[in-house]
Design an enzyme around this catalytic site. Sequence first.
Site, PDB file in Angstrom:
ATOM      1  CB  SER A  50      -8.234   3.301   2.682  1.00 21.42           C
ATOM      2  OG  SER A  50      -7.402   2.706   3.655  1.00 21.42           O
TER       3      SER A  50
ATOM      4  CE  LYS B 239      -3.951   1.852   2.647  1.00 25.01           C
ATOM      5  NZ  LYS B 239      -4.861   1.579   3.790  1.00 25.01           N
TER       6      LYS B 239
ATOM      7  CB  SER C 167      -8.428   0.326   5.451  1.00 26.37           C
ATOM      8  OG  SER C 167      -9.168   1.509   5.312  1.00 26.37           O
TER       9      SER C 167
HETATM   10  N1  GLN Z   1     -13.328   3.566   6.082  1.00 26.24           N
HETATM   11  C1  GLN Z   1     -12.789   3.979   7.349  1.00 26.24           C
HETATM   12  C2  GLN Z   1     -12.480   5.437   7.315  1.00 26.24           C
HETATM   13  O1  GLN Z   1     -12.780   6.038   6.374  1.00 26.24           O
HETATM   14  C3  GLN Z   1     -11.576   3.166   7.690  1.00 26.24           C
HETATM   15  C4  GLN Z   1     -10.394   3.558   6.921  1.00 26.24           C
HETATM   16  C5  GLN Z   1      -9.182   2.759   7.308  1.00 26.24           C
HETATM   17  O2  GLN Z   1      -9.275   1.700   7.936  1.00 26.24           O
HETATM   18  N2  GLN Z   1      -8.027   3.291   6.970  1.00 26.24           N
HETATM   19  O3  GLN Z   1     -11.950   6.001   8.215  1.00 26.24           O
END
Ligand code: GLN
Length: 500
Positions: A159, A84, A183
Amino acid sequence: MAISVADYRSLSARAIRDGIARADFSACEVAGAALAAIEAIDPRVHAFLEVTSKLAHEAAVRIDALRAKDQPLPALAGVPIGFKDNMNLLGTRTTCASRMLADYASPYTATCVGRSLAAGALPLGKLNMDEFAFGSSTETSCFGRTHNPWDLDRVPGGSSGGSAAAVAAGMATVSLGSDTGGSIRQPASFCGVVGFKPTYGVVSRYGVVAFGSSLDQVGPFGRSVADVATTLDAIAGRDPFDCTSQECATSFSAVLDAGVEGMRVGIIPAYLEAKGVEAEVVVALKGAMDRLERCGARLVEVELPNAKAALSAYYVIGPCEAFSNLSRFDSVRYGYRAPGARDLGDQYEKSRADGFGPEAVRRIMLGSYLLASGVYDTYYYPAQQVRTLITQDYHRAFEQVDALLAPVSPRTAFKFGELADPTAMYLSDIFTIPINIAGNGGMSLPVGRGEASGLPVGVQVIGPQFRDENIFRVAAALERCYPEIERLAPAVEGVEGGEA
Ligand code: GLN
């Protein structure tokens, strides 16, 4: 014998390492096949932000040299991996998919990345994500969205959408993502692959750009529980550069055959009736419950009375930590610098306004408000108290059970733009966020396709803190109940490729 692109795409990490050990093919041939797969497939998927062909070849040469000298091959020898793009890797940019860091050259290598490479993995490149990991769809990347390899009109989740899509499309064998509120698990579910968020502290966060420091955790994606276990074995453990990381003596690969006979697996009845959960998600979860029971696990109903407050606590704690972490992007030491500023104040303002996308701005504004004097008593402290209550819920539940089974996301992959309202997007994390709040480990495991949508659905296996091996036992047993599941996405099939 060389390795074809089609063969490469279906091989497990173990099969790649064993194939190299037997001299069926070389690590250089594996690297060639992986890079050819990316060239053929990624124009349609856009999982990669940077492809590191040279680094992959150099790593492959080192593995082939070991093989030539008959030396033992490390666990991930010759296994193509993607990272990532919030993870530093010397020789690459680390952009966090943000304009703010578009030109940021990694000054060093993150521990999780370095450990995968020390275990012999071949670095394929850096993977797309929501900007600074804010989001659940990878639509907020400033470099364009990633497509779900099962249906190119849909999001891969987020994400870590690039990390999930690269593995589902057979470009990378495994990948690393990060999970602050879901994510890793949610994109794994949307893309039909296995994704694991370890207990907070199992994997070092050193060198991973911080979002919410008390919530962030790195974890692997793979097309099987075994590949995820092998990768986790390589990256887990204490790192002197991250004081929250812990010693880890467990081999996750070693528990996969243990079975679930006699294990107690918790079911949360409220989750089966929760509003807004698609019927096919409930069907998939019930199917997994049945199969686990048939394997000898005992299903036990448990309650998590405070878990419903997790989302509210998360959208206080998360933005507060993000606001504080992102203050370092001030255009002086780090980050994009807007041209033509009148003075330093103007430079800060212009650079941050132009450098951050709308979702990042929303989180920063929220965090800045929530931490203002006179306001934090009302939100931040109660959110921390709620966090303690939720953590205690899990402790109590794990006095009765060895693992929990839950949904990952209330739905399967949605179409681009379908969740345009940020609150609707936030609500889609209701089943993943409580685990980050409590700090436990959770895995998303594919259990087939939704009967209505035909899209991949995952279930979530959750374990007690620092007993992540329980999750691997349950997930491996459950995986054996689903031998029919396709692991490569059909939307990008047809890439047969010749010899690499
Ligand atoms: N979707 C969640 C957020 O927007 C989690 C994102 C993540 O785990 N980085 O914060």
